[in-house]
Design an enzyme around this catalytic site. Structure first.
Site, PDB file in Angstrom:
ATOM      1  N   LYS A   1       0.844  -1.202   0.000  1.00 29.20           N
ATOM      2  CA  LYS A   1       0.000   0.000   0.000  1.00 29.20           C
ATOM      3  C   LYS A   1       0.878   1.250   0.000  1.00 29.20           C
ATOM      4  O   LYS A   1       0.602   2.220  -0.711  1.00 29.20           O
ATOM      5  CB  LYS A   1      -0.933  -0.001   1.219  1.00 29.20           C
ATOM      6  CG  LYS A   1      -2.078  -0.990   1.102  1.00 29.20           C
ATOM      7  CD  LYS A   1      -2.800  -1.233   2.423  1.00 29.20           C
ATOM      8  CE  LYS A   1      -3.773  -2.403   2.285  1.00 29.20           C
ATOM      9  NZ  LYS A   1      -4.318  -2.883   3.554  1.00 29.20           N
TER      10      LYS A   1
ATOM     11  N   GLN B   1      -4.767  -2.347   9.879  1.00 24.48           N
ATOM     12  CA  GLN B   1      -4.560  -3.609   9.169  1.00 24.48           C
ATOM     13  C   GLN B   1      -5.042  -4.779  10.027  1.00 24.48           C
ATOM     14  O   GLN B   1      -4.727  -4.864  11.216  1.00 24.48           O
ATOM     15  CB  GLN B   1      -3.061  -3.778   8.829  1.00 24.48           C
ATOM     16  CG  GLN B   1      -2.743  -4.976   7.955  1.00 24.48           C
ATOM     17  CD  GLN B   1      -3.385  -4.927   6.570  1.00 24.48           C
ATOM     18  OE1 GLN B   1      -3.512  -3.859   5.977  1.00 24.48           O
ATOM     19  NE2 GLN B   1      -3.796  -6.059   6.060  1.00 24.48           N
TER      20      GLN B   1
ATOM     21  N   ASP C   1     -11.317   1.983   4.547  1.00 24.15           N
ATOM     22  CA  ASP C   1     -11.540   0.552   4.338  1.00 24.15           C
ATOM     23  C   ASP C   1     -13.035   0.228   4.242  1.00 24.15           C
ATOM     24  O   ASP C   1     -13.407  -0.863   3.806  1.00 24.15           O
ATOM     25  CB  ASP C   1     -10.966  -0.251   5.516  1.00 24.15           C
ATOM     26  CG  ASP C   1      -9.696  -0.997   5.156  1.00 24.15           C
ATOM     27  OD1 ASP C   1      -9.478  -1.268   3.962  1.00 24.15           O
ATOM     28  OD2 ASP C   1      -8.933  -1.329   6.080  1.00 24.15           O
TER      29      ASP C   1
HETATM   30  N1  GUN Z   1      -6.637  -7.701   6.016  1.00 23.89           N
HETATM   31  C1  GUN Z   1      -6.962  -8.379   4.899  1.00 23.89           C
HETATM   32  N2  GUN Z   1      -7.577  -7.563   4.023  1.00 23.89           N
HETATM   33  C2  GUN Z   1      -7.639  -6.345   4.595  1.00 23.89           C
HETATM   34  C3  GUN Z   1      -8.157  -5.086   4.184  1.00 23.89           C
HETATM   35  O1  GUN Z   1      -8.709  -4.905   3.097  1.00 23.89           O
HETATM   36  N3  GUN Z   1      -8.013  -4.068   5.068  1.00 23.89           N
HETATM   37  C4  GUN Z   1      -7.441  -4.233   6.275  1.00 23.89           C
HETATM   38  N4  GUN Z   1      -7.368  -3.180   7.085  1.00 23.89           N
HETATM   39  N5  GUN Z   1      -6.940  -5.381   6.694  1.00 23.89           N
HETATM   40  C5  GUN Z   1      -7.055  -6.432   5.845  1.00 23.89           C
END
Ligand code: GUN
Length: 292
Positions: free
Chosen positions: A52, A96, A119
């Site tokens: 990211k 995350q 998110d």
């Molecule tokens: N863990 C797996 N996929 C995601 C996601 O799209 N966002 C976040 N914050 N954690 C994740």
């Protein structure tokens, strides 16, 4: 069979985002800012967050990562969320997942300000999604909608079968595909671990979205000829190759691909689109496009 090239589609969208950030900077403004909270040392989470950050850099979005040890208390983590909620320089942020077991992830996600929840996991954003109101869409389902749109795949009146009912993918995906929209307007069946006669149902799918978290679960005899298959899985399988592993999805690609009209590869299908959706949400937040 046509391959849906998520990598290429995502690169094109990233170029468009880069043009927008350049214009902001050229006009003397600060670019959008995405932050991430990363707790512990989970290797997959570290890879996702690093990826990211790379994508942000590539398009000129400012990114910052707040790292905390796995033994951080829930209270301190909630304070970190509050800090970012109040930081006017940060447009949006993510926590995350997964979080360590001693932390109540729902409590943490609910503490994020819905206006900064890029998110789209906060109940306010999920509720808005269910009601068809403007909201931040969770990145993976939003990325799949973009793939369908950019590939010109007809979804109206089609039977879309989704494997997996997670809050991150399956459930929001089912809401988006049944929405009165294009892509959308599909008849949706959401399958999960308690579904009976699974193959019978998947064989009825015009569009099959696999988000079940099991390597190569979808076999050729589960897919109708001419179906569109979207593979959300990412699994690292150890092998005797030089690298020591290969990446595979939830679909047995070699067996299934010849039957499909369209299919996403793994890697290079849904994965790159997920990050692009997060960047687009960050821009929405920057532009205050969604009223809260
Ligand atoms: N863990 C797996 N996929 C995601 C996601 O799209 N966002 C976040 N914050 N954690 C994740």
């Amino acid at each position: 069979m046509e391959l849906i090239d998520g990598k290429q589609i995502s690169e094109e969208i990233k170029k468009e985002i880069a043009v927008k950030t350049s214009a902001i900077i050229d006009a003397g403004g600060e670019p959008p800012h995405l932050a991430a909270i990363l707790v512990g040392e989970d290797p997959a989470s570290q890879t996702y967050v690093a990826s990211k950050e790379r994508s942000c850099k590539a398009v000129g979005i400012t990114s910052s990562i707040y790292r905390y040890p796995a033994n951080i208390s829930e209270e301190l983590l909630l304070e970190a969320v509050d800090f970012l909620n109040n930081d006017e320089e940060v447009n949006g942020f993510i926590v995350q997942l997964p979080l360590p077991k001693h932390i109540n992830a729902d409590k943490v996600l609910q503490r994020i300000s819905p206006a900064k929840d890029v998110d789209g996991f906060h109940p306010v954003n999920m509720g808005r999604l269910a009601l068809g109101l403007p909201s931040y869409l969770p990145a993976t389902p939003a990325g799949i909608m973009l793939l369908l749109e950019k590939s010109g795949i007809e979804t109206e009146g089609k039977h879309c079968v989704i494997l997996g009912r997670s809050n991150i993918v399956g459930t929001p995906m089912s809401l988006l595909m049944s929405r009165k929209s294009n892509p959308g307007n599909s008849t949706v069946t959401l399958c999960h671990s308690k579904t009976k006669n699974l193959s019978e149902i998947t064989r009825q799918a015009d569009i099959l979205i696999a988000a079940i978290g099991q390597p190569e679960f979808v076999k050729a005899d589960m897919v109708k000829a001419g179906a569109v298959v979207i593979d959300v899985g990412i699994h690292r399988i150890e092998d005797s190759s030089e690298k020591g592993y290969h990446i595979t999805g939830d679909v047995d690609f070699d067996a299934v691909a010849p039957k499909c009209s369209y299919i996403t590869p793994v890697p290079g299908g849904v994965g790159p689109m997920t990050i692009v959706s997060l960047l687009l949400n960050t821009f929405k937040s920057f532009n205050k496009e969604i009223y809260f």
